[in-house]
Design a protein around this motif. Structure first.
Motif, mmCIF file in Angstrom:
data_model
loop_
_atom_site.group_PDB
_atom_site.id
_atom_site.type_symbol
_atom_site.label_atom_id
_atom_site.label_comp_id
_atom_site.label_asym_id
_atom_site.label_seq_id
_atom_site.Cartn_x
_atom_site.Cartn_y
_atom_site.Cartn_z
ATOM 1 N N GLN A 32 -16.606 68.005 17.052
ATOM 2 C CA GLN A 32 -15.365 67.257 16.880
ATOM 3 C C GLN A 32 -15.506 65.842 17.444
ATOM 4 O O GLN A 32 -15.033 64.868 16.847
ATOM 5 C CB GLN A 32 -14.210 67.987 17.543
ATOM 6 C CG GLN A 32 -13.739 69.213 16.773
ATOM 7 C CD GLN A 32 -12.547 69.890 17.409
ATOM 8 O OE1 GLN A 32 -12.377 69.859 18.627
ATOM 9 N NE2 GLN A 32 -11.702 70.516 16.603
ATOM 10 N N SER A 62 -6.843 67.216 12.834
ATOM 11 C CA SER A 62 -6.731 68.646 13.122
ATOM 12 C C SER A 62 -7.402 68.985 14.454
ATOM 13 O O SER A 62 -8.511 68.532 14.731
ATOM 14 C CB SER A 62 -7.375 69.474 12.006
ATOM 15 O OG SER A 62 -7.463 70.835 12.371
ATOM 16 N N TYR A 75 -8.408 67.063 6.769
ATOM 17 C CA TYR A 75 -8.321 67.666 8.110
ATOM 18 C C TYR A 75 -8.267 66.612 9.219
ATOM 19 O O TYR A 75 -8.412 66.946 10.396
ATOM 20 C CB TYR A 75 -9.502 68.611 8.345
ATOM 21 C CG TYR A 75 -9.457 69.812 7.443
ATOM 22 C CD1 TYR A 75 -8.519 70.823 7.633
ATOM 23 C CD2 TYR A 75 -10.325 69.910 6.358
ATOM 24 C CE1 TYR A 75 -8.459 71.907 6.784
ATOM 25 C CE2 TYR A 75 -10.264 70.996 5.496
ATOM 26 C CZ TYR A 75 -9.340 71.991 5.725
ATOM 27 O OH TYR A 75 -9.266 73.061 4.881
ATOM 28 N N GLY A 126 -12.378 76.262 14.928
ATOM 29 C CA GLY A 126 -13.452 76.804 14.104
ATOM 30 C C GLY A 126 -14.773 76.819 14.849
ATOM 31 O O GLY A 126 -14.849 76.512 16.038
ATOM 32 N N TRP A 158 -16.293 78.222 7.909
ATOM 33 C CA TRP A 158 -15.390 77.254 7.314
ATOM 34 C C TRP A 158 -13.999 77.413 7.925
ATOM 35 O O TRP A 158 -13.532 78.539 8.133
ATOM 36 C CB TRP A 158 -15.275 77.463 5.811
ATOM 37 C CG TRP A 158 -16.412 76.941 5.002
ATOM 38 C CD1 TRP A 158 -16.927 75.681 5.024
ATOM 39 C CD2 TRP A 158 -17.153 77.654 4.002
ATOM 40 N NE1 TRP A 158 -17.951 75.560 4.112
ATOM 41 C CE2 TRP A 158 -18.122 76.763 3.470
ATOM 42 C CE3 TRP A 158 -17.105 78.962 3.500
ATOM 43 C CZ2 TRP A 158 -19.023 77.129 2.471
ATOM 44 C CZ3 TRP A 158 -17.995 79.336 2.515
ATOM 45 C CH2 TRP A 158 -18.937 78.424 2.000
ATOM 46 N N TYR A 159 -13.346 76.304 8.180
ATOM 47 C CA TYR A 159 -11.933 76.315 8.554
ATOM 48 C C TYR A 159 -11.151 75.822 7.340
ATOM 49 O O TYR A 159 -11.656 75.015 6.553
ATOM 50 C CB TYR A 159 -11.672 75.394 9.752
ATOM 51 C CG TYR A 159 -10.220 75.385 10.191
ATOM 52 C CD1 TYR A 159 -9.738 76.363 11.054
ATOM 53 C CD2 TYR A 159 -9.343 74.419 9.716
ATOM 54 C CE1 TYR A 159 -8.403 76.374 11.434
ATOM 55 C CE2 TYR A 159 -8.001 74.424 10.086
ATOM 56 C CZ TYR A 159 -7.543 75.405 10.953
ATOM 57 O OH TYR A 159 -6.216 75.420 11.320
ATOM 58 N N ASN A 160 -9.933 76.303 7.184
ATOM 59 C CA ASN A 160 -9.114 75.814 6.069
ATOM 60 C C ASN A 160 -7.634 75.899 6.410
ATOM 61 O O ASN A 160 -7.224 76.623 7.330
ATOM 62 C CB ASN A 160 -9.393 76.615 4.790
ATOM 63 C CG ASN A 160 -9.193 78.108 4.953
ATOM 64 O OD1 ASN A 160 -10.165 78.830 5.220
ATOM 65 N ND2 ASN A 160 -7.976 78.583 4.804
ATOM 66 N N HIS A 161 -6.839 75.181 5.660
ATOM 67 C CA HIS A 161 -5.386 75.219 5.827
ATOM 68 C C HIS A 161 -4.843 76.586 5.374
ATOM 69 O O HIS A 161 -5.458 77.254 4.534
ATOM 70 C CB HIS A 161 -4.735 74.110 4.995
ATOM 71 C CG HIS A 161 -4.969 72.729 5.530
ATOM 72 N ND1 HIS A 161 -4.644 72.368 6.814
ATOM 73 C CD2 HIS A 161 -5.499 71.609 4.934
ATOM 74 C CE1 HIS A 161 -4.933 71.094 6.999
ATOM 75 N NE2 HIS A 161 -5.467 70.609 5.884
ATOM 76 N N ASP A 176 -12.487 73.003 -1.232
ATOM 77 C CA ASP A 176 -11.399 72.356 -0.491
ATOM 78 C C ASP A 176 -10.529 71.591 -1.471
ATOM 79 O O ASP A 176 -11.029 71.013 -2.444
ATOM 80 C CB ASP A 176 -11.952 71.399 0.566
ATOM 81 C CG ASP A 176 -12.631 72.127 1.712
ATOM 82 O OD1 ASP A 176 -11.918 72.769 2.508
ATOM 83 O OD2 ASP A 176 -13.874 72.065 1.799
ATOM 84 N N TRP A 191 -10.154 72.119 13.035
ATOM 85 C CA TRP A 191 -11.253 71.931 12.094
ATOM 86 C C TRP A 191 -12.470 71.370 12.821
ATOM 87 O O TRP A 191 -12.354 70.470 13.667
ATOM 88 C CB TRP A 191 -10.822 70.973 10.984
ATOM 89 C CG TRP A 191 -11.887 70.722 9.944
ATOM 90 C CD1 TRP A 191 -12.420 71.625 9.078
ATOM 91 C CD2 TRP A 191 -12.540 69.473 9.668
ATOM 92 N NE1 TRP A 191 -13.361 71.023 8.266
ATOM 93 C CE2 TRP A 191 -13.453 69.702 8.614
ATOM 94 C CE3 TRP A 191 -12.439 68.182 10.208
ATOM 95 C CZ2 TRP A 191 -14.253 68.697 8.078
ATOM 96 C CZ3 TRP A 191 -13.237 67.186 9.682
ATOM 97 C CH2 TRP A 191 -14.135 67.430 8.635
#
Length: 372
Positions: free
Chosen positions: A278, A27, A24, A143, A148-151, A93, A30
């Motif tokens: 972040q 990103s 990530y 997020g 959870w963040y994901n592709h 992941d 994320w």
């Protein structure tokens, strides 16, 4: 060929925690975890979840390169007391490679079969207070600390390997300007008078502490009827109190008590830490802690984390008291956006609760299952 290795040492677990930072990197959406906190989550000597659960952590390598990870979790309370023959998996992941995801899911299945469990479900954590679900819509929204963040490719991996949808969750948000006190001001006055209730507000974390155990008991009572609910134990209460309470601005915790000073409703709102996390990029020190403190003190966006009402008082308008108190606090704090945590799509009662605020669904997520 995929090489699956179990992460057992401190070095291995740090590798496990840091893997998503590679896929990530760069990103805008994320939100990195705090590495130190994530490592404590996986520390059997610190996380009381391990008193009632077993967890194993696996890393996937392809041609010597780290390409995926998964946590395989057996929650014995769920299995023995609730008779749910379920193998949990989370912290899943991987790169966009079916061979990688297949090898990781096969490892989870293997462990579930060794315990004679009937099915596997994920992504989920140890308990109901952990993150849940793979993101299936809303990839262009940042997020949160508690999801959870994901592709986008993750969902197709579950489908490719024969998993089917088990649960679906909605994430909604609304601008604070949508909140009009006319919908709850009169109701909350009537409810307080009828049931002899009063609100409790706080400015100091230490003043909340005498009520925290009651709050977790009320949480257990409020959510006991929901799908796959696992109660919080006394030891977990102490752990969550110590680990998370200081993250929350005490002004964002609201209680309702009865004439005997017994807690009958509560709500917890968290400042949005997404941008701060972040900037921290996983590290509290030397400067990360200052980003957190700033976000805690002067947030523009907030997340409704938990709302609980005693079963005897449900559907009697107690949430109007909580909303009135939050309206006053948010007005004073110049809050701009209200975000809700993932809520089961079939939980119509909670969706009705928010309807006057005209929320917009900006994300969806699911858990997937497979029979073993």
């Amino acid at each position: 060929m995929i090489d699956i290795r179990e992460a057992t040492s401190k070095k291995d677990l740090k590798t496990f925690v840091k893997f998503p930072f590679s896929i990530y990197k760069g990103s805008k959406y994320w939100v990195p975890p705090i590495i130190k906190d994530e490592l404590e989550t996986f520390n059997k000597d610190k996380n009381p979840a391990f008193l009632d659960a077993d967890a194993r952590f696996f890393l996937a390598y392809k041609n010597g390169k780290l390409v995926g990870r998964v946590a395989a979790i057996v929650n014995w309370i769920e299995i023995k007391k609730q008779k749910l023959s379920k193998m949990r998996f989370g912290w899943f992941d991987m790169i966009d490679d079916f061979e990688v995801s297949g090898a990781l899911l096969d490892k989870v299945a293997e462990i579930g079969q060794s315990h004679n469990l009937e099915y596997m479900e994920g992504p989920v954590g140890f308990s109901n207070l952990d993150k849940v679900g793979v993101l299936t819509e809303g990839f262009d929204h940042i997020g949160t600390m508690i999801t959870w963040y994901n592709h986008p490719y993750y969902e197709k991996h579950f489908i490719h390997h024969g998993l089917v949808k088990e649960k679906e969750y909605l994430e909604n948000k609304f601008p604070f300007e949508n909140v009009k006190p006319k919908f709850f001001e009169r109701v909350q006055n009537l409810v307080k008078k009828r049931y002899q209730l009063r609100q409790l507000n706080f400015t100091k974390t230490k003043d909340i502490m005498p009520y925290v155990d009651q709050m977790f008991d009320l949480f257990n009572a409020s959510y006991a009827s929901l799908s796959s609910f696992v109660p919080i134990t006394d030891i977990q209460k102490a752990y969550f109190k110590d680990r998370y309470l200081n993250f929350i601005n005490p002004e964002f915790i609201k209680f309702v008590i009865d004439k005997d000073d017994q807690l009958v409703a509560f709500a917890i709102v968290m400042p949005s830490f997404a941008r701060a996390l972040q900037k921290m990029n996983g590290r509290l020190f030397p400067f990360g802690i200052f980003h957190l403190l700033k976000a805690r003190k002067k947030p523009k966006n907030i997340t409704f984390y938990l709302i609980g009402v005693h079963p005897e008082y449900q559907n009697k308008g107690l949430t109007a008291i909580l909303f009135m108190e939050y309206y006053l606090t948010f007005t004073e704090k110049n809050i701009e956006t209200c975000i809700r945590t993932p809520e089961l799509i079939e939980n119509t009662a909670i969706h009705q609760l928010w309807k006057h605020f005209e929320p917009v669904t900006h994300k969806r997520r699911k858990t997937y299952r497979k029979n073993l």
